[in-house]
Write an enzyme that holds these catalytic residues in place. Structure first.
Site, PDB file in Angstrom:
ATOM      1  N   CYS A   8       0.843  -1.209   0.000  1.00  0.00           N
ATOM      2  CA  CYS A   8       0.000   0.000   0.000  1.00  0.00           C
ATOM      3  C   CYS A   8       0.871   1.249   0.000  1.00  0.00           C
ATOM      4  CB  CYS A   8      -0.900   0.026   1.234  1.00  0.00           C
ATOM      5  SG  CYS A   8      -1.997  -1.361   1.374  1.00  0.00           S
TER       6      CYS A   8
HETATM    7  N1  SAJ Z   1       6.820   2.253   8.558  1.00  0.00           N
HETATM    8  C1  SAJ Z   1       7.876   3.046   8.982  1.00  0.00           C
HETATM    9  N2  SAJ Z   1       7.639   4.004   9.917  1.00  0.00           N
HETATM   10  C2  SAJ Z   1       6.380   4.192  10.447  1.00  0.00           C
HETATM   11  C3  SAJ Z   1       5.317   3.383   9.989  1.00  0.00           C
HETATM   12  C4  SAJ Z   1       5.560   2.409   9.052  1.00  0.00           C
HETATM   13  O1  SAJ Z   1       9.021   2.889   8.522  1.00  0.00           O
HETATM   14  O2  SAJ Z   1       6.220   5.071  11.297  1.00  0.00           O
HETATM   15  C5  SAJ Z   1       7.080   1.253   7.515  1.00  0.00           C
HETATM   16  C6  SAJ Z   1       6.695  -0.145   7.927  1.00  0.00           C
HETATM   17  O3  SAJ Z   1       7.788  -0.793   8.551  1.00  0.00           O
HETATM   18  C7  SAJ Z   1       6.372  -0.792   6.582  1.00  0.00           C
HETATM   19  C8  SAJ Z   1       5.799   0.356   5.775  1.00  0.00           C
HETATM   20  O4  SAJ Z   1       6.237   1.557   6.424  1.00  0.00           O
HETATM   21  O5  SAJ Z   1       7.531  -1.277   5.964  1.00  0.00           O
HETATM   22  C9  SAJ Z   1       4.272   0.350   5.716  1.00  0.00           C
HETATM   23  O6  SAJ Z   1       3.846   0.176   7.031  1.00  0.00           O
HETATM   24  P1  SAJ Z   1       2.315   0.548   7.505  1.00  0.00           P
HETATM   25  O7  SAJ Z   1       2.339   0.567   8.997  1.00  0.00           O
HETATM   26  O8  SAJ Z   1       1.835   1.724   6.789  1.00  0.00           O
HETATM   27  O9  SAJ Z   1       1.503  -0.751   7.142  1.00  0.00           O
HETATM   28  P2  SAJ Z   1       0.774  -1.176   5.813  1.00  0.00           P
HETATM   29  O10 SAJ Z   1       1.622  -1.097   4.607  1.00  0.00           O
HETATM   30  O11 SAJ Z   1       0.154  -2.494   6.145  1.00  0.00           O
HETATM   31  O12 SAJ Z   1      -0.351  -0.061   5.644  1.00  0.00           O
HETATM   32  C10 SAJ Z   1      -1.680  -0.385   5.932  1.00  0.00           C
HETATM   33  C11 SAJ Z   1      -2.508   0.663   5.229  1.00  0.00           C
HETATM   34  N3  SAJ Z   1      -3.900   0.242   5.232  1.00  0.00           N
HETATM   35  C12 SAJ Z   1      -4.620   0.419   4.107  1.00  0.00           C
HETATM   36  O13 SAJ Z   1      -4.162   0.885   3.076  1.00  0.00           O
HETATM   37  C13 SAJ Z   1      -6.032  -0.021   4.169  1.00  0.00           C
HETATM   38  C14 SAJ Z   1      -2.379   2.002   5.921  1.00  0.00           C
HETATM   39  O14 SAJ Z   1      -3.358   2.907   5.392  1.00  0.00           O
HETATM   40  C15 SAJ Z   1      -2.619   1.863   7.403  1.00  0.00           C
HETATM   41  O15 SAJ Z   1      -2.484   3.134   8.025  1.00  0.00           O
HETATM   42  C16 SAJ Z   1      -1.580   0.915   7.945  1.00  0.00           C
HETATM   43  O16 SAJ Z   1      -1.853  -0.368   7.348  1.00  0.00           O
HETATM   44  C17 SAJ Z   1      -1.680   0.782   9.452  1.00  0.00           C
HETATM   45  O17 SAJ Z   1      -1.992   1.811  10.105  1.00  0.00           O
HETATM   46  O18 SAJ Z   1      -1.378  -0.306   9.944  1.00  0.00           O
END
Ligand code: SAJ
Length: 441
Positions: free
Chosen positions: A282
Site C-alpha cells: 500500500c
Molecule cells: N513504517 C515506517 N515508519 C512508520 C510506519 C511504518 O518505517 O512510522 C514502515 C513499515 O515498517 C512498513 C511500511 O512503512 O515497511 C508500511 O507500514 P504501515 O504501517 O503503513 O503498514 P501497511 O503497509 O500495512 O499499511 C496499511 C494501510 N492500510 C490500508 O491501506 C487499508 C495504511 O493505510 C494503514 O495506516 C496501515 O496499514 C496501518 O496503520 O497499519
C-alpha cells in the site's frame, strides 16, 4: 431522505428492495485479504454471497471452509459455506445471477512506477460479458482518481445501459489493515462515491446492511482521492521521520528519544518512525498512483517524489550503518557474517512485498558479506540468485554483526543482546537496552 433519489427509477426500486430485504445476491470479485473479509461480512449480514476468483486454489479453499486470510478464522468461514450463505467460483458467468458486484483485485505498480490496471480491466471485461440491467458495481481496488469513470464505466456502458438509471456504479476505497485486531472490515468506516447521486445512494444502502458506518461522498473521484490522501499522508510522514533520522545521525542526536518526547505533545503531532525503508503493498505504491495521474494533469507531486526518494535511500543508509559498525570493530564487510533479524515488511506478519530487508540483504551480499537471517514468519527467502533458509535466533551468536530490520515482538531481544557481538538496530527494538555493542539508526 436519500432513498427518494431512487424513488422514480423502477430498476432502482427493485434493487433497493432486494438490498433492504437482503434478497440481493452479492458478488465479490477477488478473494484476497480485502475481498474474503468483505464476502464474510455480507454473508454474516444475511446475504447470499458468491466469491469469484481466478485462483482455483482459493475457490477450493473457500468452498471447503478453509480460510487462508489471517483476519478470517476458518471457524467463521466454514458455517457460512455450510449454510450455503457463501460460495466461491472461478466462473464469471455467475455474474448473470448477481445483483451487486464488488471488485477487490490488486493494483500493483509497474517497474516504471506506472499503474498496472490489468487486473481491474480484465475483471471488468469478464463482468461485462454477463452484465445486465439492475446491477450495482463497486470498485474497491486502490487506484488513481478517475479510474471508475474513465476505465470501468466505458467497459460497462458498452452494454448500452445507462449508469444511474439501468445500473449503478461506485468507488469505495478498501481500508483493510491485515492483523489489526481493533479495526476489522465491519467497523472501519466505509467511504463510497457514485457516478451519480442515485449510484452513491445505492452503494450506501448496500454497505449499510453489513457494516457499522458508511460515509457517502459526492463522486467516485472524491472516494478515489480519499484513499490516496490517507496513504500518501502516511508515506510522506514516514519520509519526514527518515529525513529527521538522517539529520540526527549526522548531528549525533538520538532520533528515537526525540520522537518519543515529541509524541508527548497531546495535540497537533502524530509520531512516525524511521526505519530501513518502506515496505508493503500500500504505502510505497498508492502515492505513485496519485503522482502518475497528477503528472498527466500537469501538476508535479513534489512531496511524493521527494519522500519516495528519501524512503528509497534508507536501505542504503542501513547497510552503511552495518559497514561502519564493522569498520569500527576493525572488520571489513567482505567476508563478515551478518545476521538479519526479521525480513517481513513490518512486524508480526509474513508479507514480504516490497520489504526493505530484501534491499538491505542484497546490498550487503554485493559488498561481500555472508548473510543469514531469522524470521519466524518467513521460512525461506529467494532473492536474485540468493537462496536463504531462516536460521534459529541463536545463529546471531556466530555472526560478526546482527542487524534488526523487522522488529517482530516474538524475538528474544535480551538473549540477542547477550549473544551477539555487535548489533545494528534500525527499529529501536532494543529501546530498553544499553550496551556499547548496540548501534542505533
Ligand atoms: N513504517 C515506517 N515508519 C512508520 C510506519 C511504518 O518505517 O512510522 C514502515 C513499515 O515498517 C512498513 C511500511 O512503512 O515497511 C508500511 O507500514 P504501515 O504501517 O503503513 O503498514 P501497511 O503497509 O500495512 O499499511 C496499511 C494501510 N492500510 C490500508 O491501506 C487499508 C495504511 O493505510 C494503514 O495506516 C496501515 O496499514 C496501518 O496503520 O497499519
Amino acid at each position: 431522505m436519500p432513498e427518494t433519489l431512487l424513488a422514480d427509477h423502477p430498476t432502482a426500486q427493485i434493487l433497493q428492495h432486494k438490498i433492504l430485504e437482503k434478497r440481493a445476491r452479492v458478488g465479490i470479485v477477488g478473494l484476497g485479504y480485502v475481498g474474503l473479509p468483505l464476502a464474510v461480512e455480507f454473508a454474516k449480514a444475511g446475504f447470499s454471497v458468491t466469491g469469484i476468483d481466478i485462483s482455483q486454489e482459493k475457490t477450493k479453499k473457500v468452498n471447503a471452509g478453509d480460510s487462508y486470510v489471517g483476519d478470517i478464522p476458518s471457524a467463521t468461514l466454514k458455517p457460512l459455506v455450510e449454510t450455503g450463505k457463501l460460495r466461491a467460483t472461478t466462473d464469471f458467468s455467475a455474474v448473470l445471477e448477481l445483483d451487486t458486484i464488488n471488485i477487490c483485485v490488486p493494483t500493483p505498480l509497474r517497474k516504471t512506477k506506472d499503474p498496472d490496471m490489468s487486473f481491474i480491466v480484465s475483471s471488468c471485461q469478464e463482468i461485462a460479458r454477463h452484465f445486465h440491467a439492475g446491477q450495482l458495481v463497486i470498485l474497491e481496488s486502490t487506484t488513481y482518481p478517475g479510474t471508475t469513470d474513465e476505465v470501468v464505466l466505458p467497459i460497462l456502458s458498452k452494454s448500452g445501459l445507462e449508469v444511474g438509471r439501468d445500473f449503478f456504479l461506485c468507488f469505495s476505497p478498501e481500508r483493510v489493515d491485515p492483523g489489526n485486531l481493533k479495526f476489522q472490515t465491519v467497523n472501519i468506516p466505509k467511504v463510497v462515491g457514485g457516478c451519480t447521486p442515485a449510484c452513491t445512494e445505492m452503494g450506501r444502502l448496500l454497505y449499510a446492511q453489513a457494516l457499522e458506518q458508511v460515509v457517502p461522498v459526492s463522486s467516485t473521484q472524491v472516494a478515489e482521492m480519499v484513499k490516496l490522501l490517507e496513504n500518501t499522508f502516511r508515506m510522506i510522514n514516514i519520509g519526514l521521520a527518515n529525513e529527521i533520522a538522517l539529520m540526527c545521525d549526522r548531528m549525533g542526536i538520538n532520533v528515537w528519544e526525540v520522537i518519543d518526547a515529541a509524541a508527548t505533545k497531546p495535540f497537533g503531532f502524530m509520531p512516525f518512525y524511521p526505519g530501513p525503508g518502506l515496505g508493503g503493498h500500500c504505502i510505497p505504491i498508492d502515492p505513485f498512483y496519485l503522482s502518475w495521474k497528477t503528472k498527466q494533469a500537469g501538476i508535479e507531486a513534489r512531496f511524493i517524489e521527494l519522500a519516495g526518494y528519501i524512503n528509497g535511500q534508507m536501505p542504503h543508509f542501513a547497510a552503511d550503518k552495518v559497514q561502519n559498525a564493522l569498520n569500527d570493530a576493525g572488520k571489513p564487510v567482505k567476508g563478515s557474517r551478518i545476521h538479519v533479524m526479521g525480513v517481513a515488511y513490518k512486524r508480526n506478519i509474513d508479507d514480504m512485498r516490497e520489504s526493505p530487508a530484501l534491499d538491505v540483504i542484497l546490498l550487503l551480499d554485493r559488498r561481500g558479506a555472508i548473510v543469514s537471517y531469522s524470521d519466524p514468519y518467513v521460512p525461506k527467502l529467494r532473492l536474485d540468485g540468493l537462496q536463504l533458509d531462516a536460521q534459529p535466533e541463536s545463529a546471531a551468536a556466530d555472526a560478526d554483526c546482527v542487524v534488526i530490520i523487522t522488529d517482530h515482538t516474538g524475538f528474544d531481544y535480551r538473549a540477542l543482546v547477550e549473544r551477539a557481538p555487535l548489533i545494528v538496530d534500525t527499529r529501536n527494538a532494543l529501546k530498553g537496552f544499553t550496551s556499547p555493542k548496540i548501534v542505533r539508526l
